[in-house]
Design an enzyme around this catalytic site. Sequence first.
Site, PDB file in Angstrom:
ATOM      1  N   ASP A   8      -3.038   9.655  -6.207  1.00  0.00           N
ATOM      2  CA  ASP A   8      -3.921   8.580  -5.757  1.00  0.00           C
ATOM      3  C   ASP A   8      -4.343   8.851  -4.313  1.00  0.00           C
ATOM      4  OD1 ASP A   8      -5.330   6.181  -6.108  1.00  0.00           O
ATOM      5  OD2 ASP A   8      -3.750   5.018  -5.165  1.00  0.00           O
ATOM      6  N   TYR A  12      -7.011   7.842  -0.851  1.00  0.00           N
ATOM      7  CA  TYR A  12      -7.247   6.715   0.069  1.00  0.00           C
ATOM      8  C   TYR A  12      -8.586   7.012   0.742  1.00  0.00           C
ATOM      9  CZ  TYR A  12      -5.655   3.357   3.747  1.00  0.00           C
ATOM     10  OH  TYR A  12      -5.490   2.293   4.615  1.00  0.00           O
ATOM     11  N   HIS A  59     -12.292   0.422   3.163  1.00  0.00           N
ATOM     12  CA  HIS A  59     -10.976  -0.087   2.778  1.00  0.00           C
ATOM     13  C   HIS A  59      -9.922   0.301   3.812  1.00  0.00           C
ATOM     14  CE1 HIS A  59      -7.525  -1.169   0.342  1.00  0.00           C
ATOM     15  NE2 HIS A  59      -7.061   0.069   0.433  1.00  0.00           N
ATOM     16  N   ARG A 116      -2.515  -3.496  11.514  1.00  0.00           N
ATOM     17  CA  ARG A 116      -2.242  -2.993  12.859  1.00  0.00           C
ATOM     18  C   ARG A 116      -3.292  -3.532  13.828  1.00  0.00           C
ATOM     19  NH1 ARG A 116      -2.316   1.247   9.482  1.00  0.00           N
ATOM     20  NH2 ARG A 116      -4.289   1.981  10.356  1.00  0.00           N
ATOM     21  N   GLU A 143      -6.153  -3.128  -7.273  1.00  0.00           N
ATOM     22  CA  GLU A 143      -6.906  -2.108  -6.545  1.00  0.00           C
ATOM     23  C   GLU A 143      -7.958  -1.535  -7.484  1.00  0.00           C
ATOM     24  OE1 GLU A 143      -4.641   0.869  -4.565  1.00  0.00           O
ATOM     25  OE2 GLU A 143      -3.778  -0.536  -3.124  1.00  0.00           O
ATOM     26  N   GLU A 170     -10.426   1.072  -8.544  1.00  0.00           N
ATOM     27  CA  GLU A 170     -10.546   2.490  -8.244  1.00  0.00           C
ATOM     28  C   GLU A 170     -11.318   3.222  -9.343  1.00  0.00           C
ATOM     29  OE1 GLU A 170      -7.042   4.461  -6.956  1.00  0.00           O
ATOM     30  OE2 GLU A 170      -6.123   2.654  -6.102  1.00  0.00           O
ATOM     31  N   ASP A 204      -4.838   0.400  -9.713  1.00  0.00           N
ATOM     32  CA  ASP A 204      -3.547   0.873  -9.202  1.00  0.00           C
ATOM     33  C   ASP A 204      -2.813  -0.334  -8.611  1.00  0.00           C
ATOM     34  OD1 ASP A 204      -1.668   2.912  -8.702  1.00  0.00           O
ATOM     35  OD2 ASP A 204      -2.269   2.990  -6.610  1.00  0.00           O
ATOM     36  N   ARG A 211       2.384  -5.523  -2.326  1.00  0.00           N
ATOM     37  CA  ARG A 211       2.145  -5.311  -0.899  1.00  0.00           C
ATOM     38  C   ARG A 211       3.374  -5.585  -0.045  1.00  0.00           C
ATOM     39  NH1 ARG A 211      -2.267  -2.092  -0.906  1.00  0.00           N
ATOM     40  NH2 ARG A 211      -4.026  -3.060  -1.995  1.00  0.00           N
ATOM     41  N   GLN A 252       5.592  -2.621  -0.454  1.00  0.00           N
ATOM     42  CA  GLN A 252       4.947  -1.477   0.190  1.00  0.00           C
ATOM     43  C   GLN A 252       5.157  -1.498   1.700  1.00  0.00           C
ATOM     44  OE1 GLN A 252       0.779  -1.185  -0.709  1.00  0.00           O
ATOM     45  NE2 GLN A 252       0.488   0.706   0.432  1.00  0.00           N
ATOM     46  N   TYR A 256       7.081   1.990   2.944  1.00  0.00           N
ATOM     47  CA  TYR A 256       6.136   3.105   3.023  1.00  0.00           C
ATOM     48  C   TYR A 256       6.382   4.042   4.199  1.00  0.00           C
ATOM     49  CZ  TYR A 256       3.163   1.380   6.874  1.00  0.00           C
ATOM     50  OH  TYR A 256       2.677   0.982   8.094  1.00  0.00           O
ATOM     51  N   LYS A 283       4.142   0.961  -6.068  1.00  0.00           N
ATOM     52  CA  LYS A 283       3.015   1.460  -6.856  1.00  0.00           C
ATOM     53  C   LYS A 283       3.444   1.975  -8.238  1.00  0.00           C
ATOM     54  CE  LYS A 283      -0.262   1.640  -3.485  1.00  0.00           C
ATOM     55  NZ  LYS A 283      -1.648   1.167  -3.579  1.00  0.00           N
ATOM     56  N   THR A 292       0.109   1.781 -13.461  1.00  0.00           N
ATOM     57  CA  THR A 292      -1.274   2.098 -13.109  1.00  0.00           C
ATOM     58  C   THR A 292      -2.074   2.007 -14.399  1.00  0.00           C
ATOM     59  OG1 THR A 292      -0.632   3.584 -11.307  1.00  0.00           O
ATOM     60  CG2 THR A 292      -2.845   3.842 -12.200  1.00  0.00           C
ATOM     61  N   THR A 326      -8.566   2.542  -3.445  1.00  0.00           N
ATOM     62  CA  THR A 326      -9.361   1.314  -3.521  1.00  0.00           C
ATOM     63  C   THR A 326     -10.776   1.538  -3.021  1.00  0.00           C
ATOM     64  OG1 THR A 326      -7.373   0.006  -3.179  1.00  0.00           O
ATOM     65  CG2 THR A 326      -9.478  -1.096  -2.818  1.00  0.00           C
ATOM     66  N   GLU A 342      -7.565  -7.446   1.107  1.00  0.00           N
ATOM     67  CA  GLU A 342      -8.777  -7.536   1.927  1.00  0.00           C
ATOM     68  C   GLU A 342      -9.488  -8.864   1.722  1.00  0.00           C
ATOM     69  OE1 GLU A 342     -11.060  -3.509   1.954  1.00  0.00           O
ATOM     70  OE2 GLU A 342      -9.866  -3.548   0.113  1.00  0.00           O
TER      71      GLU A 342
END
Length: 397
Positions: free
Chosen positions: A111, A113, A118, A127, A183, A185, A217, A221, A224, A228, A237, A241, A329, A343
């Site tokens: 997968d 990114y 996104h 962040r 997600e 995709e 996917d 969260r 994650q 992560y 994850k 899927t 995503t 989002e």
Amino acid sequence: MSWLDLPSGTPFGPANLPLGVFSPAGDDRRRTGVAIGDLVLDLAAATGDPVHATGTLNAFLARGPRAWAELRAQLTGWVTDPAHRGAVEPHLHPRDGVALHLPVEVADYVDFYSSRHHAENLGRILRPGTPPLSPNWRHLPIGYHGRAGSVAVSGTAVVRPHGQSQTRDEPPVFGPTQRLDLEAEVGFVVGAGSAPGTPVPVSAFPDHVFGVCLVNDWSARDLQAWEYQPLGPFLSKSFLTSVSPWVVPLAALAAARVPAPERDPEPLPYLRDDDHPWGLDLALEVRVNGHLVSCPPFGCTYWTGAQQLAHLTVNGAALRTGDLYASGTVSGPAPDQWGSLVELSWGGRQPLPLPDGTARTFLEDGDVVTITATAPGTDGSRIGLGEVTGRVEPARC
């Protein structure tokens, strides 16, 4: 045009001809099928070729691009020339009366990114006050290896997963995720493998990738966020899927090819695609409980499927028939084009209102998520990628 009585505006017209695996009513033997209108053509019966009776597309896809093109030409003739009606018609089944299965036996799952919108959104959510993109993001397609055994066909139940999560400075806790997300995709299905140690260049993308499907996917969260660092997603994850049952051939998407967005800085040579642009004008739609919540445009995705493939193999990793890799995503620049609830609810701080008077930050038990997509067809029509759907079920332990 076709001698078949196709529904007006069908996304499965003669310009599409996607492949999948099905079993007709009263017969659990799986075989290859082609979606045409609201029907499915049984290729095992119509061609007599045992490769279409194996229960997956893998054996056929392994034959390579020449075989893919020959079958597509044969199918086009069958559904457009009335002379073939007598031979083809007995092998057609109503699509709403068949069971659809996972189209390929997935060898490996990766997968990516690859949507800048996104990635920037998540950077701002997670962040705040720092640059939204990590320093490497505009230099290479970031990705992770997922769990091939957790890839399942559309309609498979989405059981709320368990795992560890942590809030602020409290000790971690174990339990079902409270932040289950979708997600939206696009997936790429590898047909022809490659030799170990031999990178696949951008230009060879259509020599190895047979076609495209839709992917959800699913993501936990809260799990994650805790797991992560430093190695990326794992349990958040790997529980499921979902993929759509129909694989649309790249040949059907010739009219959907568009240039990719401008890249700054210029990619390293192995990722340059000026002479081989593989942006795809796919219009996705995301629905929660039947309500349209987002329309992500795949055409603005920063890294294309061809570049993802080149990066995936540049270290010499070999491709295998049945490999599946996904875009990550898909999100556009506008809020109604964002392809995930993290989002759309801005990290859970702004609940997303639904037309039925309810609102969502993340998915609740009983929610049904459906992702669809269309693209321009080579005959001026709109062709469809089918749908990938999943219903959230309560945690089981």
